[in-house]
Design a protein around this motif. Sequence first.
Motif: not given
Length: 237
Positions: A35, A38-39, A41-46, A130, A158, A226
């Motif tokens: 979890k 993934q959180q 990784i999600d930061l990367y797209n912010n 990335k 990953n 990542h």
Amino acid sequence: MKGMTTKIEAIDWSSIASSMHENGYAMIPEFLSKKTCQQLIDLYNNPRGYRKTVIMERYRFGLGEYKYFEYPLPETIQILRESIYPKLVPIANLWIKVLRMNTLFPDSFNELQKQCHENNQLKPTPLILKYEKGGFNTLHQDLYGAIYFPIQVVLFLNQPEIDFTGGEFVLTQQVARAQSKAIVLKPNKGDMLIFTTNFRPIKGQRGYYRATMKHGVSELLSGTRHTLGIIFHDAVS
């Protein structure tokens, strides 16, 4: 984030120290949950929260992209920096002692950061990297200024052979009048790798000598990779 601090305290740091002294690196498996990976990784797209994005190809650093976080850092990353640093100071200072170098590192992260800021090193250095198919990172050292801590951390977000293939973590060790030694590692998702930023001591017949270390990433054959890098010193502004 009390759980993160508790997890750091539960690590067998004497075993980590032994591995660092013997190899220049140490692995902590399954440090991050799926979890949390993934959180991150999600930061990367912010688009918010970063001070700089680097396209590696432009600088001949390799092929890929990374982003440096801006202050204030996300809570998880701040805790990692503040809580792991004191565990590594005894290792770093022993290296300094046996190599007969002059500078010792302070016990607390805040004191290290104060030294950086007094030296005009004001920019945060934690980053997310990335890579996609064909991506790689050339061998390098993350120094950023005159003040640098000789140990850093990378967390793998990953799973190899599922999310990507290739993309091994590579360390090289160079000593005077000898060929370089390559160390190739393939950590799993959630693993934390602690490794030397610049050098490590090796014991010889006449005492300790300094081995220069660099690190990089081999070419990705497929997928996306990542990682989260935790560097303890700040960068020149």
